[in-house]
Design a protein around this motif. Structure first.
Motif, PDB file in Angstrom:
ATOM      1  N   LEU A 205       0.822  -1.211   0.000  1.00 37.30           N
ATOM      2  CA  LEU A 205       0.000   0.000   0.000  1.00 37.30           C
ATOM      3  C   LEU A 205       0.854   1.258   0.000  1.00 37.30           C
ATOM      4  O   LEU A 205       0.611   2.184  -0.789  1.00 37.30           O
ATOM      5  CB  LEU A 205      -0.932   0.002   1.210  1.00 37.30           C
ATOM      6  N   THR A 206       1.858   1.322   0.880  1.00 36.37           N
ATOM      7  CA  THR A 206       2.652   2.549   0.964  1.00 36.37           C
ATOM      8  C   THR A 206       3.459   2.780  -0.303  1.00 36.37           C
ATOM      9  O   THR A 206       3.641   3.933  -0.724  1.00 36.37           O
ATOM     10  CB  THR A 206       3.581   2.506   2.189  1.00 36.37           C
ATOM     11  N   ALA A 207       3.936   1.711  -0.947  1.00 37.00           N
ATOM     12  CA  ALA A 207       4.668   1.875  -2.209  1.00 37.00           C
ATOM     13  C   ALA A 207       3.750   2.433  -3.278  1.00 37.00           C
ATOM     14  O   ALA A 207       4.149   3.308  -4.069  1.00 37.00           O
ATOM     15  CB  ALA A 207       5.255   0.543  -2.649  1.00 37.00           C
ATOM     16  N   ARG A 208       2.530   1.942  -3.325  1.00 39.95           N
ATOM     17  CA  ARG A 208       1.548   2.461  -4.288  1.00 39.95           C
ATOM     18  C   ARG A 208       1.262   3.941  -4.015  1.00 39.95           C
ATOM     19  O   ARG A 208       1.181   4.751  -4.944  1.00 39.95           O
ATOM     20  CB  ARG A 208       0.255   1.659  -4.180  1.00 39.95           C
ATOM     21  N   ALA A 209       1.104   4.273  -2.747  1.00 37.18           N
ATOM     22  CA  ALA A 209       0.814   5.663  -2.393  1.00 37.18           C
ATOM     23  C   ALA A 209       1.979   6.578  -2.738  1.00 37.18           C
ATOM     24  O   ALA A 209       1.796   7.685  -3.270  1.00 37.18           O
ATOM     25  CB  ALA A 209       0.490   5.751  -0.906  1.00 37.18           C
ATOM     26  N   GLU A 210       3.196   6.125  -2.463  1.00 39.40           N
ATOM     27  CA  GLU A 210       4.372   6.946  -2.720  1.00 39.40           C
ATOM     28  C   GLU A 210       4.660   7.090  -4.209  1.00 39.40           C
ATOM     29  O   GLU A 210       5.344   8.033  -4.626  1.00 39.40           O
ATOM     30  CB  GLU A 210       5.574   6.363  -1.989  1.00 39.40           C
ATOM     31  N   GLY A 253       8.361   0.082  12.694  1.00 43.21           N
ATOM     32  CA  GLY A 253       8.627  -0.070  11.271  1.00 43.21           C
ATOM     33  C   GLY A 253       7.755   0.751  10.350  1.00 43.21           C
ATOM     34  O   GLY A 253       8.151   1.039   9.214  1.00 43.21           O
ATOM     35  N   VAL A 254       6.559   1.142  10.797  1.00 43.64           N
ATOM     36  CA  VAL A 254       5.663   1.926   9.937  1.00 43.64           C
ATOM     37  C   VAL A 254       6.302   3.234   9.508  1.00 43.64           C
ATOM     38  O   VAL A 254       6.074   3.732   8.394  1.00 43.64           O
ATOM     39  CB  VAL A 254       4.317   2.180  10.663  1.00 43.64           C
ATOM     40  N   TRP A 255       7.159   3.798  10.367  1.00 44.44           N
ATOM     41  CA  TRP A 255       7.738   5.113  10.077  1.00 44.44           C
ATOM     42  C   TRP A 255       8.833   5.056   9.026  1.00 44.44           C
ATOM     43  O   TRP A 255       9.364   6.096   8.631  1.00 44.44           O
ATOM     44  CB  TRP A 255       8.272   5.745  11.371  1.00 44.44           C
ATOM     45  N   ARG A 256       9.179   3.869   8.530  1.00 45.99           N
ATOM     46  CA  ARG A 256      10.152   3.791   7.442  1.00 45.99           C
ATOM     47  C   ARG A 256       9.597   4.377   6.145  1.00 45.99           C
ATOM     48  O   ARG A 256      10.347   4.777   5.259  1.00 45.99           O
ATOM     49  CB  ARG A 256      10.571   2.340   7.196  1.00 45.99           C
ATOM     50  N   SER A 257       8.295   4.403   6.016  1.00 50.68           N
ATOM     51  CA  SER A 257       7.658   4.988   4.831  1.00 50.68           C
ATOM     52  C   SER A 257       7.627   6.505   4.958  1.00 50.68           C
ATOM     53  O   SER A 257       7.140   7.050   5.948  1.00 50.68           O
ATOM     54  CB  SER A 257       6.227   4.459   4.682  1.00 50.68           C
ATOM     55  N   SER A 258       8.117   7.189   3.951  1.00 47.38           N
ATOM     56  CA  SER A 258       8.130   8.652   3.989  1.00 47.38           C
ATOM     57  C   SER A 258       6.712   9.217   4.009  1.00 47.38           C
ATOM     58  O   SER A 258       6.461  10.258   4.621  1.00 47.38           O
ATOM     59  CB  SER A 258       8.901   9.206   2.787  1.00 47.38           C
ATOM     60  N   LEU A 259       5.787   8.519   3.386  1.00 46.81           N
ATOM     61  CA  LEU A 259       4.417   9.031   3.328  1.00 46.81           C
ATOM     62  C   LEU A 259       3.683   8.849   4.646  1.00 46.81           C
ATOM     63  O   LEU A 259       2.945   9.743   5.068  1.00 46.81           O
ATOM     64  CB  LEU A 259       3.631   8.357   2.203  1.00 46.81           C
ATOM     65  N   THR A 260       3.860   7.716   5.311  1.00 47.98           N
ATOM     66  CA  THR A 260       3.211   7.558   6.616  1.00 47.98           C
ATOM     67  C   THR A 260       3.735   8.621   7.584  1.00 47.98           C
ATOM     68  O   THR A 260       2.967   9.205   8.354  1.00 47.98           O
ATOM     69  CB  THR A 260       3.455   6.159   7.212  1.00 47.98           C
ATOM     70  N   LEU A 261       5.028   8.874   7.518  1.00 52.97           N
ATOM     71  CA  LEU A 261       5.647   9.883   8.378  1.00 52.97           C
ATOM     72  C   LEU A 261       5.083  11.264   8.071  1.00 52.97           C
ATOM     73  O   LEU A 261       4.688  12.012   8.984  1.00 52.97           O
ATOM     74  CB  LEU A 261       7.160   9.871   8.182  1.00 52.97           C
TER      75      LEU A 261
END
Length: 297
Positions: A205-210, A253-261
């Motif tokens: 999901l995060t890769a798709r969002a980013e 680990g969730v904070w590794r995604s720049s978008l979640t951060l």
């Protein structure tokens, strides 16, 4: 368990919905590291739990003290379950068992709030010497902004219309071993560790969002905004005497995604104003060892 003559060895155990990590410390030196599978006693079946902690402690020198900071161990049921398992695995050891966020508080001190977002999520702060928390409650009723919830909304979107995106179907298949929505639904309902299983889909999901896909970005922002709202409510309720900017430590680990951060920090600043964020590179198993030392005082 490897035998050692020293009585100064301290073992730290960090357990969550997807994995268990252990360290053994002698003085200031880490002399052992181990890993195991899912470790949350509230979301993992007994046989898997025993296997996970056995694997994580295999080859570990016998400690004088051990601390386990584990998701789910903040409840009486989880605490008692984990205590029984670790007492069998670490006989004649002074054992301290507590919730997962206690590791972060011991290894990344000096903040006002800790927001832990791994397989699950929780918000914690210190009130005098007492830890108060908000959020949590598992992937069915809470844990907003966690890997399990991010994976869940991805799978919910996919099973609603599996044929709409062939590329997404292939990405789901690569993780789940199937692209058939009915088999996926049955797996969620029958898996021994559903939160950990769903958490595997969070990076999809995060890769798709980013990459700029608006539907994925909306889902990520909704989850992280919900976690930010929980954090803001926690601050207003428990940090009423705080003066100056709030210091928020982000762990997991969730904070590794720049978008979640980005989604979380932007929303929290909208809700609370000026906030200082820290995202330290910490070893939570070391924090669990420090928890053991602190509990022995």
């Amino acid at each position: 368990m490897k035998m050692e003559s020293s009585k100064s060895i301290v073992v730290g155990i960090d357990g969550g919905g997807s994995h268990v990590s252990t360290v053994a410390i002698l003085g200031d030196e880490i002399i052992f590291r181990g890993n195991g599978g899912p470790g949350n006693p509230l979301t993992t079946d007994q046989a898997t739990l025993v296997e996970s902690y056995t694997d994580a402690l295999s080859g570990c020198p016998s400690p004088h003290r051990a601390g386990a900071c584990v998701a789910g161990a903040g409840s009486m049921v989880g605490h008692d379950c984990l205590t029984r398992i670790l007492t069998d695995l670490l006989p004649d050891t002074s054992l301290a068992v507590g919730a997962d966020y206690l590791a972060a508080l011991h290894v990344a001190s000096g903040h006002d709030i800790w927001v832990v977002a791994g397989t699950g999520s929780v918000v914690a702060s210190l009130n005098s010497r007492e830890v108060v928390t908000s959020g949590g409650r598992g992937w069915l009723l809470g844990d907003r902004g966690s890997a399990a919830r991010l994976g869940r909304v991805l799978i919910e979107t996919y099973v609603e219309d599996p044929d709409v995106d062939v590329t997404l179907a292939a990405e789901v298949d690569a993780v789940a071993g199937t692209r058939e929505w009915l088999r996926i639904a049955r797996h969620v309902q029958s898996d021994s560790c559903p939160a950990a299983w769903l958490g595997q889909f969070a990076p999809v999901l995060t890769a798709r969002a980013e990459s700029g896909e608006s539907w994925a970005r909306r889902l990520v922002e909704a989850e992280m905004s919900a976690l930010a709202s929980t954090t803001a409510r926690h601050a207003r309720r428990h940090l009423t005497e705080k003066n100056g900017p709030l210091s928020v430590c982000l762990v997991g680990g969730v904070w590794r995604s720049s978008l979640t951060l980005e989604a979380f920090t932007v929303k929290l600043q909208q809700l609370l104003g000026t906030v200082e964020f820290a995202r330290p590179d910490i070893d939570e198993a070391v924090g669990a060892a420090r928890f053991a030392e602190d509990s022995s005082l």
